[in-house]
Design an enzyme around this catalytic site. Structure first.
Site, PDB file in Angstrom:
ATOM      1  N   GLU A 184     -65.815  29.203  -5.026  1.00 29.06           N
ATOM      2  CA  GLU A 184     -65.309  30.575  -5.155  1.00 29.06           C
ATOM      3  C   GLU A 184     -64.457  30.854  -3.922  1.00 29.06           C
ATOM      4  O   GLU A 184     -64.815  31.630  -3.051  1.00 29.06           O
ATOM      5  CB  GLU A 184     -66.459  31.581  -5.264  1.00 29.06           C
ATOM      6  CG  GLU A 184     -65.973  32.954  -5.687  1.00 29.06           C
ATOM      7  CD  GLU A 184     -67.058  34.009  -5.683  1.00 29.06           C
ATOM      8  OE1 GLU A 184     -66.824  35.089  -6.246  1.00 29.06           O
ATOM      9  OE2 GLU A 184     -68.134  33.779  -5.095  1.00 29.06           O
TER      10      GLU A 184
ATOM     11  N   HIS B 202     -61.154  37.296  -8.286  1.00 31.43           N
ATOM     12  CA  HIS B 202     -60.676  37.831  -7.003  1.00 31.43           C
ATOM     13  C   HIS B 202     -59.151  37.857  -7.035  1.00 31.43           C
ATOM     14  O   HIS B 202     -58.476  37.252  -6.193  1.00 31.43           O
ATOM     15  CB  HIS B 202     -61.209  36.997  -5.840  1.00 31.43           C
ATOM     16  CG  HIS B 202     -62.657  37.223  -5.589  1.00 31.43           C
ATOM     17  ND1 HIS B 202     -63.133  38.319  -4.900  1.00 31.43           N
ATOM     18  CD2 HIS B 202     -63.752  36.500  -5.943  1.00 31.43           C
ATOM     19  CE1 HIS B 202     -64.460  38.264  -4.838  1.00 31.43           C
ATOM     20  NE2 HIS B 202     -64.859  37.177  -5.473  1.00 31.43           N
TER      21      HIS B 202
ATOM     22  N   HIS C 226     -66.975  36.935 -12.499  1.00 32.62           N
ATOM     23  CA  HIS C 226     -67.536  38.304 -12.531  1.00 32.62           C
ATOM     24  C   HIS C 226     -66.493  39.349 -12.944  1.00 32.62           C
ATOM     25  O   HIS C 226     -65.922  40.061 -12.128  1.00 32.62           O
ATOM     26  CB  HIS C 226     -68.260  38.691 -11.252  1.00 32.62           C
ATOM     27  CG  HIS C 226     -67.615  38.337  -9.943  1.00 32.62           C
ATOM     28  ND1 HIS C 226     -66.336  38.692  -9.612  1.00 32.62           N
ATOM     29  CD2 HIS C 226     -68.113  37.691  -8.868  1.00 32.62           C
ATOM     30  CE1 HIS C 226     -66.063  38.266  -8.395  1.00 32.62           C
ATOM     31  NE2 HIS C 226     -67.133  37.662  -7.919  1.00 32.62           N
TER      32      HIS C 226
ATOM     33  N   ASN D 246     -65.256  42.946 -11.352  1.00 30.53           N
ATOM     34  CA  ASN D 246     -65.471  42.937  -9.903  1.00 30.53           C
ATOM     35  C   ASN D 246     -64.527  41.948  -9.226  1.00 30.53           C
ATOM     36  O   ASN D 246     -64.423  40.788  -9.631  1.00 30.53           O
ATOM     37  CB  ASN D 246     -66.927  42.586  -9.586  1.00 30.53           C
ATOM     38  CG  ASN D 246     -67.892  43.612 -10.163  1.00 30.53           C
ATOM     39  OD1 ASN D 246     -68.666  43.336 -11.069  1.00 30.53           O
ATOM     40  ND2 ASN D 246     -67.824  44.830  -9.654  1.00 30.53           N
TER      41      ASN D 246
ATOM     42  N   ARG E 108     -50.722  51.138 -18.494  1.00 26.84           N
ATOM     43  CA  ARG E 108     -49.364  50.583 -18.509  1.00 26.84           C
ATOM     44  C   ARG E 108     -49.339  49.137 -18.021  1.00 26.84           C
ATOM     45  O   ARG E 108     -48.485  48.366 -18.461  1.00 26.84           O
ATOM     46  CB  ARG E 108     -48.431  51.452 -17.663  1.00 26.84           C
ATOM     47  CG  ARG E 108     -48.029  52.751 -18.365  1.00 26.84           C
ATOM     48  CD  ARG E 108     -46.918  53.480 -17.632  1.00 26.84           C
ATOM     49  NE  ARG E 108     -47.351  53.974 -16.325  1.00 26.84           N
ATOM     50  CZ  ARG E 108     -47.955  55.147 -16.128  1.00 26.84           C
ATOM     51  NH1 ARG E 108     -48.206  55.946 -17.165  1.00 26.84           N
ATOM     52  NH2 ARG E 108     -48.307  55.542 -14.915  1.00 26.84           N
TER      53      ARG E 108
ATOM     54  N   ASP F 137     -76.746  43.815 -12.425  1.00 26.27           N
ATOM     55  CA  ASP F 137     -77.829  44.185 -11.503  1.00 26.27           C
ATOM     56  C   ASP F 137     -77.950  45.702 -11.350  1.00 26.27           C
ATOM     57  O   ASP F 137     -78.677  46.186 -10.491  1.00 26.27           O
ATOM     58  CB  ASP F 137     -77.590  43.553 -10.133  1.00 26.27           C
ATOM     59  CG  ASP F 137     -76.269  43.987  -9.495  1.00 26.27           C
ATOM     60  OD1 ASP F 137     -75.447  44.635 -10.184  1.00 26.27           O
ATOM     61  OD2 ASP F 137     -76.045  43.663  -8.315  1.00 26.27           O
TER      62      ASP F 137
ATOM     63  N   ASP G 272     -74.803  35.832  -9.002  1.00 22.80           N
ATOM     64  CA  ASP G 272     -74.013  35.971  -7.777  1.00 22.80           C
ATOM     65  C   ASP G 272     -74.949  36.243  -6.594  1.00 22.80           C
ATOM     66  O   ASP G 272     -74.592  36.938  -5.641  1.00 22.80           O
ATOM     67  CB  ASP G 272     -72.970  37.079  -7.910  1.00 22.80           C
ATOM     68  CG  ASP G 272     -71.854  36.966  -6.864  1.00 22.80           C
ATOM     69  OD1 ASP G 272     -71.729  35.898  -6.242  1.00 22.80           O
ATOM     70  OD2 ASP G 272     -71.124  37.957  -6.671  1.00 22.80           O
TER      71      ASP G 272
ATOM     72  N   LEU H 237     -69.564  45.534  -1.875  1.00 24.17           N
ATOM     73  CA  LEU H 237     -70.639  44.740  -2.458  1.00 24.17           C
ATOM     74  C   LEU H 237     -70.450  43.270  -2.098  1.00 24.17           C
ATOM     75  O   LEU H 237     -69.344  42.724  -2.198  1.00 24.17           O
ATOM     76  CB  LEU H 237     -70.662  44.903  -3.977  1.00 24.17           C
ATOM     77  CG  LEU H 237     -71.275  46.208  -4.504  1.00 24.17           C
ATOM     78  CD1 LEU H 237     -70.968  46.368  -5.988  1.00 24.17           C
ATOM     79  CD2 LEU H 237     -72.774  46.249  -4.253  1.00 24.17           C
TER      80      LEU H 237
ATOM     81  N   GLY I 193     -72.101  40.096  -3.269  1.00 25.58           N
ATOM     82  CA  GLY I 193     -73.023  39.389  -4.137  1.00 25.58           C
ATOM     83  C   GLY I 193     -74.178  40.289  -4.526  1.00 25.58           C
ATOM     84  O   GLY I 193     -74.081  41.519  -4.482  1.00 25.58           O
TER      85      GLY I 193
END
Length: 380
Positions: free
Chosen positions: A124, A190, A211, A214, A222, A243, A268, A302, A304
């Site tokens: 990741e 990400h 995820h 997130n 648009r 969670d 995660d 946040l 994980g």
């Protein structure tokens, strides 16, 4: 001697069935039969639920240990933590670190993949967007140039199962193709990618959404961005961290309604999973856990979670997801997404990885490769 697990509500790929026997011989499921065979050792489960062991394809650690260093005993302790909590198959996820450190971690973890401790490695990072870095150090994020991609994949010698990429980065689409050519899964995450660029990444072979929602540009009427592109495409498995911190239950229900069997529950989880509130580290960044929620010490993003896939599964059922669908999202769907054969289903020929759950869906016992973990036999 064959063990027959009887008198249970069994969740099979085709749905929930009663009054059958799951027969286990050694480390494999051999049959789902109407009754035990002559000579079987029968174990009456008293009407409890019987489901496949869960498959966590996105997890950074647990029980106070992290996968980041690849140190064997730390990894084994983290895996043991998750196995006792129902995740009988675990893929070790690594956050962004200096390239040399990541190469070393991958090289160490490949030995544990060979030994069957973890089912693979998930990178990741470091090919992520600075603007959507989440709990990754933005100073460590890089464009996925071909040599760097090759270096990380080669370190695994086939152990790297998945790589998360922000496809809008220079070389991002080429990196998706390179990851797939190496036999791994390319995931989009990400990312600040547009809808069009995300569609291009999917067309190049990306098949997982890291995820969903997130660490992504949010949906806009648009410019739909990555969320709609990933959610709507039948080729993409979408990860959810359920969670009750990362996603609203209404969003989770909508994803299940749209994506159905493409929905994959992941934890995660970080090293703090299973521990009390306090101060922890994730990839060198300080993390504060309060009321079970993990956030960066600086900025409050946040970082994980502290849950496991079993808890995400229970949350899903309590929030309105049918139990058979929730089981699939915690077991067969993630296994299929990463090409993990013979786990995630109570099917003849598959690994005898089994969970016994009570009426509240809490874990009574865990079987891994045909053997009960912990004090499970004393619980019947």
């Amino acid at each position: 001697m064959t063990l027959a697990l009887t008198n249970a509500r069994i969740v099979l790929p085709e749905g929930v069935v009663d009054s059958v026997a799951l027969r286990v011989d050694g480390d494999r499921i051999v049959e789902v039969a109407d009754r035990p065979a002559l000579g079987d050792t029968a174990l009456d489960l008293g009407g409890r639920w019987l489901v496949p062991g869960f498959v966590d394809t996105h997890v950074h650690g647990g029980g106070g240990e992290s996968f980041q260093s690849g140190e064997a005993e730390a990894v084994r302790r983290a895996v043991a933590h998750h196995r006792l909590r129902g995740s009988t198959t675990v893929v070790a996820s690594l956050v962004s670190r200096p390239v040399g450190e990541m190469v070393e971690s991958v090289a160490r973890l490949r030995e544990l993949v060979t030994d069957g401790v973890v089912a693979g490695v998930h990178l990741e990072g470091p090919f992520l967007s600075e603007g959507r870095c989440g709990a990754h150090d933005p100073a460590l994020l890089r464009d996925p140039d071909p040599e760097l991609v090759r270096q990380l994949l080669d370190a695994g010698r086939g152990a790297v199962r998945m790589v998360t990429i922000a496809p809008e980065r220079a070389g991002g689409i080429a990196a998706v193709r390179a990851v797939i050519a190496a036999g791994a899964v390319a995931a989009v995450g990400h990312t600040d990618a547009t809808y069009a660029v995300t569609r291009e990444a999917i067309g190049a072979g990306a098949t997982v959404a890291t995820h969903l929602f997130n660490g992504m540009a949010p949906l806009h009427h648009r410019e739909p961005g990555p969320v709609l592109a990933l959610l709507d495409d039948e080729r993409v498995t979408v990860e959810l961290i359920h969670d009750h911190e990362h996603l609203n239950p209404a969003v989770v229900r909508h994803v299940f309604a749209v994506a159905g069997g493409r929905t994959s529950l992941v934890s995660d989880a970080i090293s703090a999973a299973g521990l009390s509130d306090g101060d922890y580290l994730l990839g060198g960044l300080g993390v504060v856990v309060r009321d079970g929620a993990a956030r960066l010490a600086e900025g409050g993003v946040l970082a994980g979670s502290t849950v496991d896939v079993h808890r995400a599964f229970v949350n899903a059922v309590r929030d309105g997801i049918a139990i058979a669908d929730a089981v699939a999202s915690a077991a067969s769907t993630p296994a299929r997404a990463l090409g993990l054969d013979h786990v995630g289903c109570l099917t003849p020929g598959f690994a005898a990885d089994v969970l016994v759950l009570d009426d509240d869906l809490e874990i009574v016992a865990v079987m891994k490769d045909g053997g009960w973990l912990g004090d499970a036999p004393q619980r019947f």
